[in-house]
Design a protein around this motif. Structure first.
Motif, mmCIF file in Angstrom:
data_model
loop_
_atom_site.group_PDB
_atom_site.id
_atom_site.type_symbol
_atom_site.label_atom_id
_atom_site.label_comp_id
_atom_site.label_asym_id
_atom_site.label_seq_id
_atom_site.Cartn_x
_atom_site.Cartn_y
_atom_site.Cartn_z
ATOM 1 N N PRO A 294 0.802 -1.240 0.000
ATOM 2 C CA PRO A 294 0.000 0.000 0.000
ATOM 3 C C PRO A 294 0.826 1.276 0.000
ATOM 4 C CG PRO A 294 0.002 -1.007 2.173
ATOM 5 C CD PRO A 294 0.701 -1.967 1.256
ATOM 6 N N GLU A 295 1.982 1.275 0.656
ATOM 7 C CA GLU A 295 2.765 2.502 0.819
ATOM 8 C C GLU A 295 3.974 2.563 -0.101
ATOM 9 O OE1 GLU A 295 1.702 4.879 2.640
ATOM 10 O OE2 GLU A 295 0.023 3.778 3.533
ATOM 11 N N SER A 296 4.550 1.425 -0.395
ATOM 12 C CA SER A 296 5.832 1.425 -1.107
ATOM 13 C C SER A 296 5.697 1.272 -2.615
ATOM 14 C CB SER A 296 6.710 0.281 -0.579
ATOM 15 O OG SER A 296 6.047 -0.959 -0.760
ATOM 16 N N ILE A 297 4.452 1.263 -3.144
ATOM 17 C CA ILE A 297 4.250 1.049 -4.573
ATOM 18 C C ILE A 297 3.572 2.269 -5.199
ATOM 19 C CG2 ILE A 297 2.865 -0.238 -6.246
ATOM 20 C CD1 ILE A 297 5.246 -1.800 -5.542
ATOM 21 N N LYS A 298 4.148 2.724 -6.277
ATOM 22 C CA LYS A 298 3.495 3.699 -7.144
ATOM 23 C C LYS A 298 2.815 2.900 -8.247
ATOM 24 C CE LYS A 298 2.531 7.365 -9.649
ATOM 25 N NZ LYS A 298 1.439 8.300 -9.321
ATOM 26 N N LEU A 299 1.474 2.750 -8.149
ATOM 27 C CA LEU A 299 0.734 1.864 -9.041
ATOM 28 C C LEU A 299 0.189 2.629 -10.238
ATOM 29 C CD1 LEU A 299 -0.505 -0.942 -9.597
ATOM 30 C CD2 LEU A 299 -2.535 -0.170 -8.347
ATOM 31 N N ILE A 300 0.445 2.090 -11.413
ATOM 32 C CA ILE A 300 -0.133 2.616 -12.660
ATOM 33 C C ILE A 300 -0.948 1.488 -13.292
ATOM 34 C CG2 ILE A 300 0.354 3.558 -14.946
ATOM 35 C CD1 ILE A 300 2.945 4.692 -13.818
ATOM 36 N N TRP A 301 -2.240 1.720 -13.393
ATOM 37 C CA TRP A 301 -3.155 0.675 -13.878
ATOM 38 C C TRP A 301 -3.636 1.014 -15.278
ATOM 39 C CZ3 TRP A 301 -5.182 -3.960 -12.217
ATOM 40 C CH2 TRP A 301 -6.316 -4.417 -12.892
ATOM 41 N N MET A 302 -3.581 -0.004 -16.163
ATOM 42 C CA MET A 302 -4.106 0.140 -17.521
ATOM 43 C C MET A 302 -5.122 -0.979 -17.742
ATOM 44 S SD MET A 302 -0.636 1.070 -19.677
ATOM 45 C CE MET A 302 -1.567 1.629 -21.095
ATOM 46 N N ALA A 303 -6.379 -0.598 -17.971
ATOM 47 C CA ALA A 303 -7.441 -1.596 -18.150
ATOM 48 C C ALA A 303 -7.278 -2.378 -19.436
ATOM 49 C CB ALA A 303 -8.806 -0.916 -18.126
ATOM 50 N N GLU A 304 -6.616 -1.782 -20.417
ATOM 51 C CA GLU A 304 -6.329 -2.456 -21.679
ATOM 52 C C GLU A 304 -5.076 -1.842 -22.283
ATOM 53 O OE1 GLU A 304 -9.696 -1.909 -24.157
ATOM 54 O OE2 GLU A 304 -9.330 0.218 -24.485
ATOM 55 N N PRO A 305 -4.388 -2.573 -23.124
ATOM 56 C CA PRO A 305 -3.127 -2.050 -23.685
ATOM 57 C C PRO A 305 -3.382 -0.918 -24.670
ATOM 58 C CG PRO A 305 -3.686 -4.160 -24.682
ATOM 59 C CD PRO A 305 -4.670 -3.947 -23.568
ATOM 60 N N PRO A 306 -2.448 -0.005 -24.810
ATOM 61 C CA PRO A 306 -2.602 1.087 -25.791
ATOM 62 C C PRO A 306 -2.445 0.571 -27.213
ATOM 63 C CG PRO A 306 -0.443 1.172 -24.771
ATOM 64 C CD PRO A 306 -1.193 0.082 -24.064
ATOM 65 N N ALA A 307 -2.704 1.451 -28.157
ATOM 66 C CA ALA A 307 -2.656 1.045 -29.558
ATOM 67 C C ALA A 307 -1.229 0.824 -30.045
ATOM 68 C CB ALA A 307 -3.352 2.092 -30.427
ATOM 69 N N ASN A 308 -0.269 1.604 -29.514
ATOM 70 C CA ASN A 308 1.119 1.473 -29.966
ATOM 71 C C ASN A 308 2.059 1.848 -28.827
ATOM 72 O OD1 ASN A 308 1.473 4.484 -30.129
ATOM 73 N ND2 ASN A 308 -0.053 4.214 -31.786
ATOM 74 N N SER A 309 3.333 1.644 -29.060
ATOM 75 C CA SER A 309 4.325 1.889 -28.006
ATOM 76 C C SER A 309 4.450 3.372 -27.666
ATOM 77 C CB SER A 309 5.686 1.329 -28.435
ATOM 78 O OG SER A 309 6.130 1.956 -29.633
ATOM 79 N N ASN A 310 4.255 4.253 -28.640
ATOM 80 C CA ASN A 310 4.333 5.685 -28.364
ATOM 81 C C ASN A 310 3.244 6.112 -27.387
ATOM 82 O OD1 ASN A 310 5.660 8.240 -28.932
ATOM 83 N ND2 ASN A 310 3.726 8.821 -29.952
ATOM 84 N N ASP A 311 2.016 5.593 -27.581
ATOM 85 C CA ASP A 311 0.927 5.889 -26.647
ATOM 86 C C ASP A 311 1.240 5.324 -25.270
ATOM 87 O OD1 ASP A 311 -0.420 7.151 -28.664
ATOM 88 O OD2 ASP A 311 -1.852 5.518 -29.024
ATOM 89 N N LEU A 312 1.906 4.190 -25.216
ATOM 90 C CA LEU A 312 2.300 3.595 -23.941
ATOM 91 C C LEU A 312 3.216 4.539 -23.169
ATOM 92 C CD1 LEU A 312 2.598 1.199 -21.944
ATOM 93 C CD2 LEU A 312 4.456 0.362 -23.414
ATOM 94 N N TYR A 313 4.227 5.085 -23.846
ATOM 95 C CA TYR A 313 5.175 5.971 -23.172
ATOM 96 C C TYR A 313 4.503 7.272 -22.717
ATOM 97 C CZ TYR A 313 8.625 2.824 -25.255
ATOM 98 O OH TYR A 313 9.351 1.717 -25.617
ATOM 99 N N LEU A 314 3.677 7.829 -23.553
ATOM 100 C CA LEU A 314 2.991 9.070 -23.192
ATOM 101 C C LEU A 314 2.048 8.872 -22.007
ATOM 102 C CD1 LEU A 314 2.171 10.529 -26.738
ATOM 103 C CD2 LEU A 314 3.910 11.332 -25.125
#
Length: 415
Positions: free
Chosen positions: A70-90
C-alpha cells in the motif's frame, strides 16, 4: 442491500463478480502466484506475466498485489493495452506527472527514466499493471521490453505485470518474440479450480459474507460438485451460486438445494450433468415413497381383524386337509360331510356358499355343459337352412304365375 442477503441473513452479497480483495481465496494457484509476484516485486526482478482463462481471477489477483504494497508502490493501472508503443510511453509519462518537452520516444523515455530514479531514491517502486494483455500488438510488446531494460545497477527501475488470456502465450512463444520472452522474470498460469477447491472456494465466500455452509443442502452441494466436476473459474462459480441463491429466495426456501442449482444452470445456459442428478433424486424419492406405502400397508394388514380371521381359517384348512389328495380320498374330502366346515370358513367373511359337490356330480355337470355347447352349431345351421328355404319358396311363388301358395307348393312336387 439485495433482498436475498436479508433472507439468508448475510452481511453482503457473497458471489459478486467484482475484484474485491476481501473475498480473495488465498489458497491453491492464487496464493502461490500471489506469493511469487510479491517476491519478484520486492527483489525488483522486473517483467511478470500471468495468463489464465476468462474469469480465472487475474484482476482480483492484481488487486491483492496492490493491497500487499500500500505505501511502497506507485501503481499505474491500464485496463487495456494502448494502440502502440508511443501511446504507452505518453500514458506512463502522464501518470508520473511528467510534461515531456517532445513526443519523440527518445526524449519521453529519458524523462520516464529520470522520474523512476527519483521514485527509487524515495524507497518506492513503480508497478505498471496492464490487463487484457493478450490484445497487445507486437509494437507494444517491444515497447514493454524496452521499458524493462531501464535499470539502476542490478535492480529494475520499473515493475511490469501483464495479465492476459491464453492467447498471450501464443504471441510470446513465436520466434520473433524470443527477445521479449527471455526478459520475463516470472511466468505463471492460473488454471481452473478442481472440484475439491470449488467447494472450499464457495464455503470461503459464504463465510466472508457472514453465512455458513448449512445455507446449501447436501443435494445442493452435490449438484454444485457435478456442475464443476471438470473444474471451474471463479467468475462462473460466482455466477452459478449467485443465481442459485436468488432462485431459492424466489421460492422462499431457507436453503439452496439441487433443484435451485439446476434451475440456475438453465437460466445461465450452462451445460452440465445436474439434470441427470435431478432425475436420480426423483427416482429415489419415488422408490422411498413406494417402500413407505408398502410398509404402512403391511402394518395395517397386520392390525386388521379381518386379516387375522383369514390367517386363522387358512391355518385350519391347511391342518385339516390331507397331505396328498389321491383319487381315493378326493371324493371323501369334498363330500357334503366336509361342506359345513368349508362353508363356515367362507361365511365368516359374509360370503354365502353352496354345499360341495362330489367329483362325479361335477363331471356330470361338465359333460352336460359340453353337450349343450356341442349342439349349438347344428341347431343354428338347421334354423338357417329352414329360413333360407322359406324365403326362396316365397320368392319363387311371387315371381311365378300360380294363383296361390298352395298351387305353387304342389307344382314343386308335380313332376
Amino acid at each position: 442491500m439485495h433482498m436475498y442477503t436479508q433472507h439468508f441473513r448475510l452481511n453482503k452479497l457473497p458471489f459478486e463478480n467484482v475484484p474485491d480483495p476481501q473475498f480473495f481465496y488465498n489458497q491453491g494457484d492464487h496464493a502461490r502466484i500471489r506469493q511469487q509476484i510479491s517476491g519478484s516485486l520486492e527483489s525488483g526482478r522486473g517483467l511478470i506475466v500471468v495468463t489464465g482463462p476468462i474469469g480465472s481471477g487475474k484482476t482480483t489477483l492484481s488487486q491483492m498485489i496492490k493491497a500487499d504494497f500500500p505505501e511502497s508502490i506507485k501503481l499505474i493501472w491500464m485496463a487495456e493495452p494502448p494502440a502502440n508503443s508511443n501511446d504507452l510511453y505518453l500514458f506512463l509519462a502522464q501518470e508520473l506527472e511528467l510534461n515531456p518537452s517532445s513526443s519523440e520516444k527518445t526524449f519521453v523515455m529519458r524523462d520516464i527514466r529520470n522520474a523512476l530514479l527519483k521514485t527509487e531514491n524515495e524507497g518506492k517502486k513503480c508497478l505498471v499493471i496492464i490487463d487484457e494483455s493478450h490484445l497487445m500488438s507486437d509494437d507494444v510488446l517491444n515497447g514493454i521490453r524496452l521499458l524493462n531494460n531501464l535499470e539502476e545497477g542490478s535492480k529494475k527501475l520499473i515493475q511490469l505485470l501483464l495479465l492476459g488470456q491464453e492467447e498471450l502465450m501464443e504471441k510470446i512463444n513465436r520466434p520473433a518474440m524470443e527477445p521479449f520472452k527471455q526478459r520475463i522474470a516470472a511466468l505463471e498460469t492460473l488454471g481452473k479450480m478442481n472440484v475439491d477447491v470449488v467447494g472450499k472456494y464457495i464455503d470461503h465466500r459464504i463465510k466472508v459474507a457472514g453465512g455458513s455452509t448449512e445455507l446449501i443442502s447436501d443435494t445442493g452441494w452435490e449438484a454444485l460438485s457435478i456442475a464443476f466436476h471438470a473444474g471451474g473459474t471463479p467468475r462462473t462459480i460466482n455466477s452459478l451460486c449467485d443465481r442459485s441463491f436468488n432462485i431459492a429466495y424466489e421460492r422462499n426456501k431457507s436453503v439452496v438445494d439441487a433443484h435451485d442449482v439446476y434451475e440456475a444452470t438453465q437460466r445461465l445456459g450452462l451445460r452440465t450433468d445436474v439434470f441427470h442428478y435431478i432425475i436420480s433424486l426423483k427416482s429415489k424419492e419415488r422408490d422411498k415413497q413406494e417402500e413407505l406405502s408398502a410398509t404402512q400397508g403391511m402394518a395395517v394388514q397386520q392390525q386388521s381383524p379381518l386379516s387375522g380371521t383369514v390367517q386363522q381359517h387358512q391355518t385350519i384348512l391347511k391342518e385339516s386337509a390331507p397331505p396328498f389328495l389321491t383319487p381315493t380320498n378326493k371324493r371323501a374330502y369334498l363330500t357334503e360331510d366336509r361342506a359345513p366346515e368349508l362353508a363356515l370358513s367362507a361365511d365368516s367373511f359374509g360370503i354365502k356358499t353352496k354345499p360341495a359337490l362330489s367329483y362325479e356330480d361335477l363331471a356330470e355337470n361338465i359333460k352336460e355343459k359340453y353337450a349343450q355347447k356341442n349342439l349349438k352349431g347344428p341347431v343354428i345351421l338347421l334354423v338357417s337352412s329352414v329360413s333360407l328355404f322359406i324365403v326362396s319358396f316365397l320368392f319363387y311363388c311371387h315371381t311365378s304365375d300360380y294363383k296361390g301358395y298352395v298351387d305353387c307348393f304342389f307344382s314343386l312336387f308335380a313332376f
